[in-house]
Design a protein around this motif. Structure first.
Motif, PDB file in Angstrom:
ATOM      1  N   MET A   1      -0.795   2.026  -5.269  1.00 13.73           N
ATOM      2  CA  MET A   1       0.432   2.492  -4.628  1.00 13.73           C
ATOM      3  C   MET A   1       0.659   1.642  -3.385  1.00 13.73           C
ATOM      4  O   MET A   1      -0.265   1.396  -2.621  1.00 13.73           O
ATOM      5  N   VAL A   2       1.889   1.211  -3.195  1.00 11.50           N
ATOM      6  CA  VAL A   2       2.237   0.360  -2.063  1.00 11.50           C
ATOM      7  C   VAL A   2       3.288   1.077  -1.226  1.00 11.50           C
ATOM      8  O   VAL A   2       4.278   1.587  -1.760  1.00 11.50           O
ATOM      9  N   LEU A   3       3.073   1.105   0.092  1.00 10.46           N
ATOM     10  CA  LEU A   3       4.056   1.642   1.019  1.00 10.46           C
ATOM     11  C   LEU A   3       4.753   0.456   1.674  1.00 10.46           C
ATOM     12  O   LEU A   3       4.092  -0.390   2.288  1.00 10.46           O
ATOM     13  N   ILE A   4       6.054   0.400   1.542  1.00 11.81           N
ATOM     14  CA  ILE A   4       6.821  -0.697   2.111  1.00 11.81           C
ATOM     15  C   ILE A   4       7.849  -0.113   3.065  1.00 11.81           C
ATOM     16  O   ILE A   4       8.507   0.873   2.752  1.00 11.81           O
ATOM     17  N   GLY A   5       7.974  -0.740   4.213  1.00 12.25           N
ATOM     18  CA  GLY A   5       8.969  -0.308   5.177  1.00 12.25           C
ATOM     19  C   GLY A   5       8.934  -1.211   6.386  1.00 12.25           C
ATOM     20  O   GLY A   5       8.010  -2.006   6.559  1.00 12.25           O
ATOM     21  N   PRO A   6       9.928  -1.087   7.236  1.00 12.77           N
ATOM     22  CA  PRO A   6       9.983  -1.943   8.420  1.00 12.77           C
ATOM     23  C   PRO A   6       8.869  -1.615   9.411  1.00 12.77           C
ATOM     24  O   PRO A   6       8.267  -0.532   9.350  1.00 12.77           O
ATOM     25  N   SER A   7       8.610  -2.531  10.298  1.00  6.99           N
ATOM     26  CA  SER A   7       7.642  -2.317  11.367  1.00  6.99           C
ATOM     27  C   SER A   7       8.037  -1.063  12.134  1.00  6.99           C
ATOM     28  O   SER A   7       9.212  -0.854  12.459  1.00  6.99           O
ATOM     29  N   GLY A   8       7.065  -0.198  12.396  1.00  6.92           N
ATOM     30  CA  GLY A   8       7.330   1.031  13.131  1.00  6.92           C
ATOM     31  C   GLY A   8       7.762   2.201  12.274  1.00  6.92           C
ATOM     32  O   GLY A   8       8.065   3.276  12.790  1.00  6.92           O
ATOM     33  N   ALA A   9       7.768   2.017  10.956  1.00  8.63           N
ATOM     34  CA  ALA A   9       8.226   3.088  10.055  1.00  8.63           C
ATOM     35  C   ALA A   9       7.182   4.191   9.870  1.00  8.63           C
ATOM     36  O   ALA A   9       7.506   5.253   9.345  1.00  8.63           O
ATOM     37  N   GLY A  10       5.928   3.934  10.243  1.00  6.24           N
ATOM     38  CA  GLY A  10       4.897   4.965  10.129  1.00  6.24           C
ATOM     39  C   GLY A  10       3.863   4.715   9.047  1.00  6.24           C
ATOM     40  O   GLY A  10       3.035   5.582   8.766  1.00  6.24           O
ATOM     41  N   LYS A  11       3.873   3.533   8.442  1.00  3.96           N
ATOM     42  CA  LYS A  11       2.914   3.245   7.360  1.00  3.96           C
ATOM     43  C   LYS A  11       1.474   3.333   7.863  1.00  3.96           C
ATOM     44  O   LYS A  11       0.644   4.013   7.262  1.00  3.96           O
ATOM     45  N   SER A  12       1.168   2.667   8.964  1.00  4.99           N
ATOM     46  CA  SER A  12      -0.197   2.702   9.512  1.00  4.99           C
ATOM     47  C   SER A  12      -0.560   4.102   9.976  1.00  4.99           C
ATOM     48  O   SER A  12      -1.695   4.556   9.783  1.00  4.99           O
ATOM     49  N   THR A  13       0.392   4.798  10.564  1.00  2.80           N
ATOM     50  CA  THR A  13       0.144   6.172  11.018  1.00  2.80           C
ATOM     51  C   THR A  13      -0.210   7.067   9.831  1.00  2.80           C
ATOM     52  O   THR A  13      -1.144   7.873   9.915  1.00  2.80           O
ATOM     53  N   LEU A  14       0.498   6.917   8.729  1.00  2.00           N
ATOM     54  CA  LEU A  14       0.189   7.719   7.541  1.00  2.00           C
ATOM     55  C   LEU A  14      -1.233   7.432   7.057  1.00  2.00           C
ATOM     56  O   LEU A  14      -2.001   8.367   6.778  1.00  2.00           O
ATOM     57  N   LEU A  15      -1.606   6.157   6.972  1.00  2.00           N
ATOM     58  CA  LEU A  15      -2.962   5.824   6.524  1.00  2.00           C
ATOM     59  C   LEU A  15      -4.007   6.395   7.477  1.00  2.00           C
ATOM     60  O   LEU A  15      -5.043   6.914   7.045  1.00  2.00           O
ATOM     61  N   GLN A  16      -3.755   6.323   8.767  1.00  2.00           N
ATOM     62  CA  GLN A  16      -4.707   6.859   9.744  1.00  2.00           C
ATOM     63  C   GLN A  16      -4.779   8.381   9.678  1.00  2.00           C
ATOM     64  O   GLN A  16      -5.839   8.957   9.903  1.00  2.00           O
ATOM     65  N   CYS A  17      -3.670   9.027   9.348  1.00  2.00           N
ATOM     66  CA  CYS A  17      -3.694  10.483   9.149  1.00  2.00           C
ATOM     67  C   CYS A  17      -4.483  10.847   7.892  1.00  2.00           C
ATOM     68  O   CYS A  17      -5.242  11.810   7.893  1.00  2.00           O
TER      69      CYS A  17
END
Length: 179
Positions: A37-53
């Motif tokens: 599964m790949v999460l794609i979105g602009p910088s600041g969209a929350g991708k890293s935050t979701l992974l850290q959560c």
């Protein structure tokens, strides 16, 4: 029922605020065994935050996380450690220990988390470093490695743990296209 049994990771209704700003709003996903599964979105969209959560490096404000049908108990330190041992995480900034060689960076969790002997952990670390093309760089420190080589050490470290799930935060950003 079969479809539900194939789900390795389930995230349900995760939300997170940072500095008063809503970063994640009711995020849910399910990842099946063998699925990418790949999460794609602009910088600041929350991708890293979701992974850290998901890995509970930062606790979500709400929502639930399940690994192979077992709900993560964030307040139970032992169960949280067990969960993290089954979830490989590769960070954007690699998180290598500067005072350890590439081999030692891969071997440390094998010894501390998996309880392997130094000899077993070293052999496994060397195997994983060879797998990512760094066998000849095993005794170098992070300061002696390029960005792409550091990233491959981080990948080898995650793979060495035989995780049930891998969370990768821009895992190829420092790698050459041919790698």
């Amino acid at each position: 029922m079969r479809e539900e049994q194939d789900v390795v990771l389930r995230v349900e209704h995760v939300s997170k605020r940072l500095g008063g700003k809503l970063i994640l709003d009711d995020c849910s996903l399910a990842v099946r065994r063998g699925e990418l599964m790949v999460l794609i979105g602009p910088s600041g969209a929350g991708k890293s935050t979701l992974l850290q959560c998901i890995d509970c490096l930062i606790p979500p404000d709400s929502g639930e996380i399940w690994l192979e049908g077992e709900r993560l108990e964030r307040d139970d330190r032992r169960r949280l450690c067990d969960f993290r041992a089954q979830v490989g995480m590769i960070f954007q900034d690699f998180n290598l220990f500067d005072h350890l060689t590439a081999e030692e960076n891969v071997a440390i969790a094998l010894r501390k988390v998996r309880g392997m002997s130094r000899k077993e952990a070293r052999a496994r670390a060397l195997d994983e470093l060879a797998r990512v093309g760094l066998a000849r760089r095993a005794l170098l420190y992070p300061a002696q490695l390029s960005g792409g080589q550091k990233q491959r050490v981080a990948i080898a470290r995650a793979l060495a743990m035989d995780p049930k799930v891998m969370l990768l935060d821009e895992p190829t950003s420092a790698l050459d296209p041919e790698l």
